[in-house]
Design an enzyme around this catalytic site. Sequence first.
Site, short mmCIF file in Angstrom:
data_model
loop_
_atom_site.label_atom_id
_atom_site.label_comp_id
_atom_site.label_asym_id
_atom_site.label_seq_id
_atom_site.Cartn_x
_atom_site.Cartn_y
_atom_site.Cartn_z
N ASP A 170 -38.03 39.95 -37.54
CA ASP A 170 -37.56 41.05 -36.68
C ASP A 170 -37.11 40.50 -35.34
O ASP A 170 -36.58 41.23 -34.51
CB ASP A 170 -38.68 42.08 -36.48
CG ASP A 170 -38.19 43.29 -35.69
OD1 ASP A 170 -37.19 43.90 -36.12
OD2 ASP A 170 -38.76 43.60 -34.63
N HIS A 184 -34.85 43.31 -34.02
CA HIS A 184 -35.88 43.69 -33.04
C HIS A 184 -36.08 45.21 -33.01
O HIS A 184 -35.98 45.84 -31.95
CB HIS A 184 -35.50 43.17 -31.64
CG HIS A 184 -36.72 42.87 -30.80
ND1 HIS A 184 -36.88 41.72 -30.06
CD2 HIS A 184 -37.86 43.57 -30.60
CE1 HIS A 184 -38.04 41.74 -29.43
NE2 HIS A 184 -38.65 42.86 -29.75
N ARG A 207 -42.24 37.11 -31.50
CA ARG A 207 -41.16 36.60 -30.64
C ARG A 207 -40.46 35.48 -31.40
O ARG A 207 -41.11 34.65 -32.05
CB ARG A 207 -41.70 36.06 -29.31
CG ARG A 207 -42.03 37.13 -28.28
CD ARG A 207 -40.79 37.85 -27.76
NE ARG A 207 -41.10 38.89 -26.78
CZ ARG A 207 -41.30 40.18 -27.07
NH1 ARG A 207 -41.23 40.61 -28.32
NH2 ARG A 207 -41.55 41.06 -26.11
N GLU A 245 -31.85 35.54 -30.12
CA GLU A 245 -31.42 36.93 -30.34
C GLU A 245 -30.71 37.55 -29.14
O GLU A 245 -29.97 38.53 -29.28
CB GLU A 245 -32.61 37.81 -30.75
CG GLU A 245 -33.62 38.04 -29.63
CD GLU A 245 -34.75 38.97 -30.05
OE1 GLU A 245 -35.36 38.73 -31.10
OE2 GLU A 245 -35.03 39.93 -29.31
P1 NAD Z 1 -52.04 41.46 -27.68
O1 NAD Z 1 -52.01 40.84 -26.34
O2 NAD Z 1 -52.88 42.69 -27.91
O3 NAD Z 1 -52.51 40.37 -28.78
C1 NAD Z 1 -52.03 39.07 -28.79
C2 NAD Z 1 -53.13 38.21 -29.38
O4 NAD Z 1 -52.62 36.87 -29.47
C3 NAD Z 1 -54.39 38.14 -28.51
O5 NAD Z 1 -55.53 38.43 -29.29
C4 NAD Z 1 -54.40 36.70 -27.99
O6 NAD Z 1 -55.72 36.19 -27.83
C5 NAD Z 1 -53.68 35.98 -29.11
N1 NAD Z 1 -53.17 34.68 -28.70
C6 NAD Z 1 -52.79 34.25 -27.47
N2 NAD Z 1 -52.43 32.96 -27.51
C7 NAD Z 1 -52.58 32.55 -28.79
C8 NAD Z 1 -52.38 31.33 -29.46
N3 NAD Z 1 -51.98 30.24 -28.81
N4 NAD Z 1 -52.64 31.29 -30.79
C9 NAD Z 1 -53.08 32.39 -31.45
N5 NAD Z 1 -53.30 33.58 -30.87
C10 NAD Z 1 -53.05 33.66 -29.56
O7 NAD Z 1 -50.52 41.72 -28.05
P2 NAD Z 1 -49.96 42.74 -29.13
O8 NAD Z 1 -49.70 44.05 -28.50
O9 NAD Z 1 -50.77 42.66 -30.37
O10 NAD Z 1 -48.51 42.08 -29.38
C11 NAD Z 1 -48.35 40.84 -30.04
C12 NAD Z 1 -46.94 40.35 -29.84
O11 NAD Z 1 -46.04 41.24 -30.53
C13 NAD Z 1 -46.45 40.43 -28.37
O12 NAD Z 1 -46.76 39.26 -27.69
C14 NAD Z 1 -44.98 40.64 -28.50
O13 NAD Z 1 -44.35 39.37 -28.38
C15 NAD Z 1 -44.78 41.16 -29.92
N6 NAD Z 1 -44.16 42.50 -29.96
C16 NAD Z 1 -43.05 42.65 -30.72
C17 NAD Z 1 -42.44 43.91 -30.82
C18 NAD Z 1 -41.23 44.14 -31.69
O14 NAD Z 1 -40.58 45.18 -31.57
N7 NAD Z 1 -40.87 43.23 -32.58
C19 NAD Z 1 -42.98 44.98 -30.11
C20 NAD Z 1 -44.14 44.78 -29.35
C21 NAD Z 1 -44.72 43.53 -29.28
#
Ligand code: NAD
Length: 336
Positions: free
Chosen positions: A258, A295, A234, A263
């Site tokens: 990305d 994105h 994000r 954005e």
């Molecule tokens: P997920 O929930 O499986 O994993 C997120 C991880 O972050 C978890 O293990 C959690 O414990 C950890 N976390 C939470 N707070 C934290 C902190 N303060 N410091 C460090 N780690 C922390 O999520 P995911 O499916 O792996 O997705 C991760 C991120 O990717 C999403 O939050 C989303 O913002 C982003 N995303 C981006 C796109 C894109 O197209 N660019 C698409 C999907 C998701």
Amino acid sequence: MKIAVFSTKKWVRQAFDGANKKYKLEITYLEPKLDIHTASLAAGHHAVCAFVNDTLDAPVIQALGKLDVGTIALRCAGFNNVDLQKAQELKMHVVRVPAYSPYAVAEHAMGMILALNRHYHRAYNRVREGNFSLDGLLGFDIYGKTVGVIGTGKIGQIFIDIIKGFGSRILAYDKHPSELAKKKGVEYVELQRLYEESDIISLHCPLTHETHHMINEQTISSMKQGVMVINTSRGALIDSTAVIAGLKSGRIGHLGLDVYEEEGDLFFEDLSDQVIQDDTFVRLQTFPNVLITAHQAFFTTEAVDNIAETTLDNLKQLGETGECKNSVDLSNVIGG
Ligand code: NAD
């Protein structure tokens, strides 16, 4: 059930029409983004379907509540754009698509690393113009380098599996370390050590009040000279002004984005005949060692089909039972 799908693009309509052959819900496709000016378009619908850059703050949720909209169906994983407190207060359901293809995002992050390191974006243009010089295209072996992964959830763990194939050393940080990742040999360290020792840092944690601007002037100053930073998570995880200073000083050697904190005014639209007003974004575009995609990390056939299927299934579950396994409420935020 009648659903108003905001921010509709060609791919959204195609994927939802495909999935809806099975669900047979009543869908109205709306091109505008959801915000306080467009919320009234949801009149007569039971649910709104929204994406990452739609606004779902308290005034919008209040306006939807007045129209008797009972459900917000996010067609994405992140829910940082939703005022969950307000939704809970109005007893509005919020559902999301927790995982549509973690592979898509992890693979895109790897693609950005390769492109930045070996300058594919520059080489492509050079060769097309008949410039076959290699000056300025020198990369490094990813083998043997230290890669810091912040957030080892679904995407972070797949990214680790990929980068392991390159023979890199991996350091990970997560607020809630994964037992599975530990079993696979992932080394968890304090964030400070990850910043100090990593040659490449890839962000895979959600945007929360704790992670907002986690990449800032102070954390950048503790990173290795020439570090590569990749953000497919994000935009607001990174303080853009600090990162520009880091690029100018050379502390940041490569930056792959990305996502971008502002954005919402730019991405997913064709603005090629307009003057971009965001000076910070325009400055970022001027660096030869910055690669920005709009994105698109999620954007694979598999992910898009999953998004449509899961969103419609979420709505069907809610319609039939009043409950859904992919509901989001305040406990998700406290859980991190
Ligand atoms: P997920 O929930 O499986 O994993 C997120 C991880 O972050 C978890 O293990 C959690 O414990 C950890 N976390 C939470 N707070 C934290 C902190 N303060 N410091 C460090 N780690 C922390 O999520 P995911 O499916 O792996 O997705 C991760 C991120 O990717 C999403 O939050 C989303 O913002 C982003 N995303 C981006 C796109 C894109 O197209 N660019 C698409 C999907 C998701």
